[in-house]
Design an enzyme around this catalytic site. Sequence first.
Site, short mmCIF file in Angstrom:
data_model
loop_
_atom_site.label_atom_id
_atom_site.label_comp_id
_atom_site.label_asym_id
_atom_site.label_seq_id
_atom_site.Cartn_x
_atom_site.Cartn_y
_atom_site.Cartn_z
N LYS A 169 78.47 50.85 87.76
CA LYS A 169 77.50 49.99 88.44
C LYS A 169 77.92 49.77 89.89
CE LYS A 169 75.84 45.14 88.40
NZ LYS A 169 75.71 43.89 87.60
N LYS A 196 70.92 33.47 92.29
CA LYS A 196 72.10 32.87 91.66
C LYS A 196 72.42 31.52 92.31
CE LYS A 196 74.69 36.98 90.25
NZ LYS A 196 74.68 36.70 88.80
N ARG A 242 71.89 46.52 84.51
CA ARG A 242 71.44 47.36 83.38
C ARG A 242 70.28 48.27 83.80
NH1 ARG A 242 70.26 42.10 79.87
NH2 ARG A 242 71.94 41.43 81.23
N1 BES Z 1 76.59 40.74 88.24
C1 BES Z 1 76.16 39.85 87.22
C2 BES Z 1 77.21 39.62 86.14
C3 BES Z 1 78.51 38.97 86.56
C4 BES Z 1 78.73 37.64 86.29
C5 BES Z 1 79.51 39.71 87.14
C6 BES Z 1 79.94 37.05 86.64
C7 BES Z 1 80.71 39.15 87.48
C8 BES Z 1 80.93 37.82 87.23
C9 BES Z 1 74.90 40.38 86.54
O1 BES Z 1 74.07 41.17 87.32
C10 BES Z 1 74.11 39.19 86.12
O2 BES Z 1 73.73 38.45 86.98
N2 BES Z 1 73.87 39.03 84.83
C11 BES Z 1 73.13 37.92 84.34
C12 BES Z 1 72.19 38.42 83.29
C13 BES Z 1 71.18 37.40 82.83
C14 BES Z 1 70.16 37.14 83.92
C15 BES Z 1 70.49 37.92 81.58
C16 BES Z 1 74.13 36.93 83.74
O3 BES Z 1 75.12 37.36 83.14
O4 BES Z 1 73.93 35.73 83.90
ZN ZN Z 2 75.03 42.16 88.90
ZN ZN Z 3 72.68 40.04 88.48
#
Ligand code: BES
Ligand code: ZN
Ligand code: ZN
Length: 495
Positions: free
Chosen positions: A259, A271, A345
């Site tokens: 990724k 976020k 994803r």
């Molecule tokens: N890049 C994030 C995941 C992440 C979280 C990486 C903390 C490193 C540290 C990913 O793209 C993300 O934001 N995932 C979301 C998915 C959700 C919206 C279903 C998450 O994990 O909150």
């Molecule tokens: Zn991400």
């Molecule tokens: Zn994300």
Amino acid sequence: MDVLAIGDIEKRKGAEALLIPFYEGVKTPRAAAPLGSLADALRAGLSSKDFSGKRGETLLLYPEKGKESRLLLVGLGKEGELSTDTLRQEYAGATRKLKRLSQLNVAVPNVAELRHFSLEDAVRAIVEGVLLADYHWTLETEKSDRKALTSLTLVGLDPKFISHAKRSKEVCEGVCLTRDLINGNSYEVSPDYLAKVGKELARRFDSVETTVFDEKRILREKMHLLYAVGKGSKRPPRFIQVCYRGAPRSKDHTLLVGKGVTFDTGGTNLKPTGAIETMRGDMGGGATVLGTIAAVAALNLKLNVTALVPSAENAIGSDSYKPGDVYTSYHGKTVEIGNTDAEGRLILADALAYGVKNLEPTRVVDVATLTGAVVVALGEGLSGLFSNHDDLADQLLQSSKATSELLWRLPLHASYRELLKSEIADVRNVAGRAGGAIFAALFLESFVDEVPWAHLDIAGTSFSTKEKGTTPKNGVGFGVRLLVDWLENLEKRDA
Ligand code: BES
Ligand code: ZN
Ligand code: ZN
């Protein structure tokens, strides 16, 4: 950087410091390496009771004469409990205490009689410990200053083992490349920058060929998910293919997919503060597969490996993709965007489908900072492993054990699949909050068809908030040592 071995401790050249290992002792710790004429210099220090050889303990001495201006005694803990990871961590911790020296002599303990592991493994662990701790990054640190060591001499080591030390040096170079990429600001480490790193590997190694698709080509290839995620950014997406061919006559071909989100704002599903600050590291998986190729090419492994890095910035703005949008993936399935923060994803789905369709991989491993949920489940110490193939999963777990880059297998629970269903498309990119790491993995699984595949969710392990042992603050470089070990095992198996 020179890595040398010198069997006879008396014949070593001078350096700024010598590291000497000790086992824990009840009254006085027992040297784990031959001391020769150093024994005198150490007597006072050892009888001072300031040092007992426990793990984490060190004692710094400034001898009046001798070949080094510093001696550092390093506690290895109880002799019977010694493991390769103890060596790795304690030599790393000791190296950190000496910070920023350029020439180091390091005594190698005589582990032959322990039989838990071989001297080769001990040498690898020691070199990794020292070199992984010899990395210093702040925003101001010039690239050339990130490593201080110019020479490392392994004292008390038969020079015939030097190849193992050199091998570990190459692996650590790969780890440090990965760390550099994670640490750099997102305005510098853009999708195009990652593409340039891929091209640089092709310049460095004849065995490597790199192809980059720009945003127009991404659209023409119908990678609509990657295109959508990158759409809101001034820094356009790239699809990076780095092919290493070490066994041109073999059809066996390993595909690594990483990724490469160079900054994850979350997009329109922005976020919150507290979750966004480290998101320049959201290309950690891409950095890991590039670092792995760098190491594999330097080691000249006799196998074929391709790294794919779909790379985009997940920005917020009027051009960004939106919740409720539907896109047709490279695979052909339509995807409803339930949340723009589940972008990893999406870009991985296009890369996995592209790789499976065009590159005839024997096996596929993807690496991604994919979910916050895996951080909740496993913390900063372990990565999540998912796989549709038990043998592949076991191979990775074996390498996890050998390298102490820890994985924990989590289930691709089949009955959860229906929760990813959409009313307006074939699939949705999110389901509920609970079990989030599993949903992300199930989403990916549906794009690899039947190919043996494993997914490493490194969201918790790729970026560190504290420095300890071999782990620095910020970019860790998690996964490079594990993947190289696994690929070396595949090479041995096929030989
Ligand atoms: N890049 C994030 C995941 C992440 C979280 C990486 C903390 C490193 C540290 C990913 O793209 C993300 O934001 N995932 C979301 C998915 C959700 C919206 C279903 C998450 O994990 O909150
Ligand atoms: Zn991400
Ligand atoms: Zn994300």
